[in-house]
Design a protein around this motif. Structure first.
Motif, PDB file in Angstrom:
ATOM      1  N   CYS A 202       0.698  -1.246   0.011  1.00  0.00           N
ATOM      2  CA  CYS A 202       0.171  -0.043  -0.174  1.00  0.00           C
ATOM      3  C   CYS A 202       0.891   1.342  -0.116  1.00  0.00           C
ATOM      4  O   CYS A 202       1.743   1.445   0.842  1.00  0.00           O
ATOM      5  N   PRO A 203       0.617   1.988  -0.984  1.00  0.00           N
ATOM      6  CA  PRO A 203       1.456   3.438  -0.785  1.00  0.00           C
ATOM      7  C   PRO A 203       1.106   4.223   0.401  1.00  0.00           C
ATOM      8  O   PRO A 203       1.864   4.980   0.673  1.00  0.00           O
ATOM      9  N   ALA A 204      -0.070   4.266   0.743  1.00  0.00           N
ATOM     10  CA  ALA A 204      -0.286   5.034   2.002  1.00  0.00           C
ATOM     11  C   ALA A 204       0.421   4.391   3.034  1.00  0.00           C
ATOM     12  O   ALA A 204       0.691   5.133   4.212  1.00  0.00           O
TER      13      ALA A 204
ATOM     14  N   ARG B 128      -5.638  -0.478  10.253  1.00  0.00           N
ATOM     15  CA  ARG B 128      -4.969  -0.236   9.040  1.00  0.00           C
ATOM     16  C   ARG B 128      -6.136   0.846   8.103  1.00  0.00           C
ATOM     17  O   ARG B 128      -5.623   1.585   7.563  1.00  0.00           O
TER      18      ARG B 128
ATOM     19  N   VAL C 198      -5.177   4.806   6.792  1.00  0.00           N
ATOM     20  CA  VAL C 198      -5.270   5.102   5.536  1.00  0.00           C
ATOM     21  C   VAL C 198      -6.304   5.786   5.069  1.00  0.00           C
ATOM     22  O   VAL C 198      -6.396   6.621   3.973  1.00  0.00           O
TER      23      VAL C 198
ATOM     24  N   CYS D 241      -5.816   6.998   1.620  1.00  0.00           N
ATOM     25  CA  CYS D 241      -6.165   5.952   0.497  1.00  0.00           C
ATOM     26  C   CYS D 241      -6.688   6.537  -0.795  1.00  0.00           C
ATOM     27  O   CYS D 241      -7.770   6.992  -0.786  1.00  0.00           O
ATOM     28  N   THR D 242      -6.127   6.037  -2.078  1.00  0.00           N
ATOM     29  CA  THR D 242      -6.513   6.779  -3.050  1.00  0.00           C
ATOM     30  C   THR D 242      -7.451   5.592  -3.849  1.00  0.00           C
ATOM     31  O   THR D 242      -7.870   5.984  -4.971  1.00  0.00           O
ATOM     32  N   ASP D 243      -7.656   4.755  -3.287  1.00  0.00           N
ATOM     33  CA  ASP D 243      -8.414   3.653  -3.890  1.00  0.00           C
ATOM     34  C   ASP D 243      -7.900   2.840  -5.128  1.00  0.00           C
ATOM     35  O   ASP D 243      -8.402   2.586  -5.840  1.00  0.00           O
ATOM     36  N   CYS D 244      -6.290   2.873  -4.866  1.00  0.00           N
ATOM     37  CA  CYS D 244      -5.648   2.370  -5.968  1.00  0.00           C
ATOM     38  C   CYS D 244      -5.750   0.747  -6.083  1.00  0.00           C
ATOM     39  O   CYS D 244      -5.806   0.400  -7.236  1.00  0.00           O
ATOM     40  N   GLY D 245      -6.562   0.064  -5.248  1.00  0.00           N
ATOM     41  CA  GLY D 245      -7.047  -1.364  -5.196  1.00  0.00           C
ATOM     42  C   GLY D 245      -5.528  -2.344  -5.315  1.00  0.00           C
ATOM     43  O   GLY D 245      -6.020  -3.446  -5.345  1.00  0.00           O
ATOM     44  N   GLU D 246      -4.388  -1.910  -4.826  1.00  0.00           N
ATOM     45  CA  GLU D 246      -3.549  -2.706  -4.569  1.00  0.00           C
ATOM     46  C   GLU D 246      -3.812  -3.879  -3.577  1.00  0.00           C
ATOM     47  O   GLU D 246      -3.373  -4.950  -3.699  1.00  0.00           O
ATOM     48  N   CYS D 247      -4.100  -3.371  -2.439  1.00  0.00           N
ATOM     49  CA  CYS D 247      -4.498  -4.340  -1.114  1.00  0.00           C
ATOM     50  C   CYS D 247      -5.230  -5.419  -1.623  1.00  0.00           C
ATOM     51  O   CYS D 247      -4.777  -6.623  -1.429  1.00  0.00           O
TER      52      CYS D 247
ATOM     53  N   ASN E 244     -12.076   0.107   2.616  1.00  0.00           N
ATOM     54  CA  ASN E 244     -11.325   1.408   2.328  1.00  0.00           C
ATOM     55  C   ASN E 244     -12.584   2.355   1.621  1.00  0.00           C
ATOM     56  O   ASN E 244     -12.564   3.701   1.829  1.00  0.00           O
TER      57      ASN E 244
HETATM   58  S1  SF4 Z   1      -6.479   0.925  -2.230  1.00  0.00           S
HETATM   59 FE1  SF4 Z   1      -5.580  -0.186  -0.723  1.00  0.00          FE
HETATM   60  S2  SF4 Z   1      -3.259  -0.140  -1.446  1.00  0.00           S
HETATM   61 FE2  SF4 Z   1      -4.206   1.195  -2.452  1.00  0.00          FE
HETATM   62  S3  SF4 Z   1      -4.029   2.898  -1.064  1.00  0.00           S
HETATM   63 FE3  SF4 Z   1      -5.759   2.202  -0.430  1.00  0.00          FE
HETATM   64  S4  SF4 Z   1      -5.369   0.998   1.305  1.00  0.00           S
HETATM   65 FE4  SF4 Z   1      -3.529   1.210   0.006  1.00  0.00          FE
END
Ligand code: SF4
Ligand code: SF4
Ligand code: SF4
Ligand code: FES
Lengths: 146, 323
Positions: B215-217, B250, B254, B258-264, B278
């Protein structure tokens, strides 16, 4: 082993030093009754309340957690309680979303002069938690009392 | 697309714009592209890969890379550029050491969806406009990209590259996506149902910490989950409390970042729908404090570091959503 099976909720009240904590004192000097199982933890400002404190309280056996701070506009540090208000709103919303009972958490603004309000709030909150029963959804089995 | 990126990487290296390139190379498998730093022409020619599996968000790696001196060039997809901008806002990336090449994106693909199509013996996957071309031991298959898209790409919030020095492909725009519909469904359930839902999901968590690591955050120098004194460092075998605690903490840390990038959700080996946590916070903030998108610009104040005099009281939770 407990002999008395009647459920006695454990309630943690985080109280701001500058208002509610003094309010609690006042309700004591005025001999107003509030339940003995309300455990007060003094904090320097409602904004000091890290959301993790609330979770930790539940983990260690609290059945309800309440935050008392200065009325909006009256914070000793001017704006602390405004930040706390947003934080708690979002935290409570998340707990609700995860299926934790809404009534287990509360925020109340109580000033140093409101001893009566403090006692009434605690009585009401204790009654609510009593009705809800023990916290089972956000508990740590390792910390279970019974 | 791969060729265009490769050419760009070579060009930037040769004309001295950057002395290294942050991109992707093949990891364990061809569909498992992993972030990599390329320093020579040869490395780029032999190893640089860009494919419909380049889901990995490179922005987080710039926190360390941008501090190393010299200049690093990086490829950012639109969603990655939100994370990048958010990290700039948090003063985590040294912007002057980074050269950003924005890459327009048609959506990344999910290997599980390809498997579900019955593709076996896959050798390589390429793109041809709106189609995905899959070479297998048994011949070539062509699928419309839309059928293989990752879930997060189906509800993509924006094709706009927020921060860049140059762009490959057209600049895109913010999209209308219904990324909150699942959250709304959960909100409409009873408290008991929600609890059962989350217990089922979160109890599968193995506390691998992959969601935090990617997660970038979640780029704190010292994370609470690495602190033995926090009591939430490891997975407890005893019960599910630590899992819920981990996820609540967590998600809350965030919130607003959290930008909602979806990586998690992408990296979770247990397929836990972390985005639902998120997005709940994002949805709440939008509804209570006005629309806010983390990473959309470097200046707007995040809701949790701001307030108004007439914000809702926390008891509003009693009157919103389901029972
Ligand atoms: S979507 Fe997930 S990985 Fe991306 S910033 Fe939010 S919590 Fe972190
Ligand atoms: S979980 Fe919290 S402390 Fe750990 S990296 Fe993420 S934001 Fe930082
Ligand atoms: S990636 Fe998934 S399994 Fe691993 S810690 Fe995060 S939620 Fe748990
Ligand atoms: S000092 Fe009481 S809430 Fe800030």
């Amino acid at each position: 082993m407990s002999v008395n099976n009647e459920f006695q909720p454990t309630i943690v009240a985080f109280c701001c030093n500058w208002c509610s904590y003094a309010g609690a004192d006042l309700s004591g000097t005025n001999r107003l009754q509030y339940p003995a199982n309300v455990k007060i933890i003094r904090i320097p400002c409602s904004c000091r309340l890290n959301p993790m404190f609330i979770l930790r309280a539940f983990q260690r056996g609290a059945d309800g957690v309440i935050l008392c701070g200065c009325h909006p506009g009256d914070c000793h540090y001017t704006t602390g309680n405004y930040y706390a208000r947003r934080r708690m709103t979002l935290l409570f919303s998340m707990l609700d979303y995860l299926g934790i009972e809404r009534d287990r958490t509360r925020v109340e603004w109580v000033s140093a002069a409101e001893g009566a309000k403090f006692a009434a709030t605690m009585n009401d909150f204790a009654a609510t938690i009593h009705k809800l029963g023990p916290n089972r959804r956000l508990e740590d089995l390792r910390c279970r009392k019974d | 697309m791969q060729e265009r990126l490769k050419q760009k990487a070579l060009e930037l290296l040769e004309n001295g714009t950057a002395d290294r390139i942050l991109g992707w190379k093949i990891g364990e498998f061809f569909y498992d592209l992993t972030p990599a730093v390329f320093k020579t022409r040869q490395e780029i020619q032999e190893e640089f890969v860009y494919s419909p599996f380049a889901g990995a968000n490179l922005s987080k790696y710039l926190i360390a890379e941008s501090r190393k001196g010299g200049k690093v060039a990086v490829f950012l997809k639109p969603c990655d550029s939100y994370s990048f901008t958010q990290l700039l806002k948090e003063h985590r990336i040294w912007r002057e050491n980074v050269y950003v090449v924005g890459v327009q994106c048609g959506g990344m693909c999910d290997m599980e969806k390809l498997r579900a199509k019955g593709c076996e013996g896959v050798l390589s996957v390429g793109e041809d406009g709106e189609n995905i071309v899959v070479e297998t031991l048994y011949g070539t298959n062509v699928f419309p990209r839309a059928e293989l898209l990752e879930d997060r790409c189906i509800t993509c919030k924006s094709k706009k590259v927020v921060t860049f020095d140059e762009l490959i492909g057209e600049q895109g725009t913010e999209l209308e996506s219904d990324r909150f519909s699942q959250v709304a469904q959960l909100e409409a359930m009873t408290s008991q149902e929600r609890f059962a839902f989350w217990q089922k999901e979160l109890s599968r968590c193995i506390r691998c910490n992959a969601c935090r690591n990617v997660c970038p955050a979640c780029s704190c120098e010292k994370c609470v989950f690495d602190n033995p004194g926090s009591g939430v460092r490891n997975k407890a075998a005893a019960d599910s409390f630590e899992e819920s605690l981990f996820h609540i903490i967590r998600a809350f840390h965030v919130t607003g970042r959290c930008t909602d990038c979806g990586e998690c959700s992408r990296v979770c080996p247990q397929n836990i729908p972390l985005h639902l946590l998120n997005r709940k916070m994002i949805k709440d903030m939008n509804e209570l404090y006005g629309t806010y998108q983390a990473g959309a610009d470097p200046d707007t104040k995040p809701p949790l570091t701001d307030f108004t005099l007439d914000d809702e009281e926390p008891s509003i939770v009693h009157t919103r959503g389901g029972q």
